[in-house]
Design a protein around this motif. Sequence first.
Motif, short mmCIF file in Angstrom:
data_model
loop_
_atom_site.label_atom_id
_atom_site.label_comp_id
_atom_site.label_asym_id
_atom_site.label_seq_id
_atom_site.Cartn_x
_atom_site.Cartn_y
_atom_site.Cartn_z
N GLY A 12 78.92 -18.61 61.51
CA GLY A 12 78.39 -17.25 61.54
C GLY A 12 77.62 -16.91 62.81
O GLY A 12 77.21 -15.76 62.98
N GLU A 13 77.40 -17.87 63.68
CA GLU A 13 76.65 -17.61 64.92
C GLU A 13 77.42 -16.61 65.79
O GLU A 13 78.61 -16.78 66.04
CB GLU A 13 76.42 -18.90 65.68
N THR A 14 76.73 -15.59 66.26
CA THR A 14 77.34 -14.57 67.11
C THR A 14 76.88 -14.74 68.56
O THR A 14 75.97 -15.51 68.85
CB THR A 14 76.94 -13.17 66.63
N GLU A 15 77.49 -13.97 69.45
CA GLU A 15 77.04 -13.99 70.85
C GLU A 15 75.60 -13.51 70.95
O GLU A 15 74.83 -13.99 71.79
CB GLU A 15 77.96 -13.11 71.71
N ALA A 16 75.22 -12.57 70.10
CA ALA A 16 73.83 -12.09 70.10
C ALA A 16 72.87 -13.20 69.69
O ALA A 16 71.76 -13.31 70.22
CB ALA A 16 73.68 -10.89 69.17
N ASP A 17 73.30 -14.05 68.74
CA ASP A 17 72.47 -15.19 68.33
C ASP A 17 72.30 -16.17 69.48
O ASP A 17 71.20 -16.71 69.70
CB ASP A 17 73.10 -15.91 67.14
N VAL A 18 73.37 -16.42 70.23
CA VAL A 18 73.27 -17.33 71.37
C VAL A 18 72.34 -16.75 72.43
O VAL A 18 71.52 -17.46 73.02
CB VAL A 18 74.67 -17.61 71.97
N ALA A 19 72.45 -15.44 72.65
CA ALA A 19 71.56 -14.79 73.62
C ALA A 19 70.10 -14.92 73.19
O ALA A 19 69.20 -15.10 74.03
CB ALA A 19 71.95 -13.33 73.78
N GLU A 20 69.84 -14.84 71.89
CA GLU A 20 68.48 -15.00 71.39
C GLU A 20 67.98 -16.43 71.62
O GLU A 20 66.82 -16.65 72.02
CB GLU A 20 68.42 -14.66 69.90
N LEU A 21 68.84 -17.40 71.41
CA LEU A 21 68.48 -18.79 71.69
C LEU A 21 68.19 -18.97 73.18
O LEU A 21 67.21 -19.64 73.55
CB LEU A 21 69.61 -19.72 71.25
#
Length: 480
Positions: free
Chosen positions: A339-348
């Motif tokens: 379920g990880e999105t590109e937005a989640d990676v950007a937040e990380l």
Amino acid sequence: MSSADSSPGRRVSLLTLGCARNEVDSEELAGRLAAGGWELSADPEASDVVVVNTCGFVEAAKKDSVDTLLAAADTGAKVVAVGCMAERYGRELADNLPEADAVLGFDHYPQLAERLADIAEGRSIASHTPADRRTLLPISPVERPAAAEQVAVPGHAGWGPRVLRSRLDDSPVAALKIASGCDRRCSFCAIPSFRGSFVSRHPDEIVAEAEWLATQGARELFLVSENSTSYGKDLGRELGGTRALEGLLPRLAAVAGIDRVRVSYLQPAETRPDLVKVIATTPGVADYFDLSFQHSSEAVLRRMRRFGSTDSFLALIDQIREYTPEAGIRTNVIVGFPGETEADVAELERFLTGARLDAVGVFGYSDEDGTEAEGFDGKLDEATIAERVGRVSALVEELTAQRAEDRIGTVVEVLVETIADEADEVTGRAAHQAPEVDGECVVLDAGSCKAGELLRCEVVDSAGVDLIVRPLEPVADRAP
């Protein structure tokens, strides 16, 4: 490393894979075997039995364990698998690996000397049958210490006139187990099922073992557990309860001969302000924070069954650095979680950029048998996970190198660990560097220093996460 009671021709080698917790377990097994008449040998080729303490955490570790078992079988010795992989898979491992003469679980540890004698003499031992070890202890934490006396908990062998442990190397650093098991239910992690519910060791037992380790040449104690921030929650108020770690750390730092105490594996959501202060300000306790963030996107953390966010994690880091700006802070992160999105990676990436951590382990998600996440939808393909691992790893490499570079010109205390005579190279670690995972210090112009010596050094350069340092003067021993 032999026992006065050892029998001629009865020799055993211990090979350890995985984490520092396994290293403690191996030294407990070594103590049990020596007490049971076995001679401990560093040479598998010259041993009657080779015991492989396996790791069962992720696929790569499982493969390493199997490869080590196969290599051990090539020596001609009897081969016994113990440890996490053996506990987790038991009979299944035995069926798929006939090269192993026995696969023994944690419940075999108290009688391991006798079981190895059976195996050496050709008697068959039934393979371990796995079970969820969380069912072996009461649900209520305060009821566990008494119940744990009836359950085999690796690294909790007891104490008294002698410590049931034998050191397997002469390193000035020794892992010291303060607790075992875990009560958390992270959706990606199988450890609680085969390590069991959380149970603390009695603080007096830990201090007694620390005193013994000091007599064996240890100068740094590396406190290990599955979750150190839970230490004491099962001990009761008279022993400190949930604040027991805050009381234990100064006691360990005061042990004669011990120069540094380091805590590992802190859960961010459980890291209390009082604990931060004790770690950051107690003389002899490394201002080092091994914080298990795993991710910083709230959406991903919720699916992981964890708590926190980028902003709350950054606030915790700010709290630490208010006490000690040069504190060492490290973590591990998982990318590619279902379920990880590109937005989640950007937040990380936003978190990692703002956190300025000293070391970060980056892992791509993979399914673990029997975990909740194994059944999640939203699985990402291997190529996407690999791309994200590469991207985050490159960012981490740049950020941690910058953090190391920022230390140039500062003064650090380096515990000397290795001296390579041929290359005239001396290496050790500063307070912000834990064994094996956080880089090291290369000591220039070290003179005739010895392993175990603590040197006060100036940082003159850096290479990635490693520091290049030059001694200023030896650090005098602290009075107990």
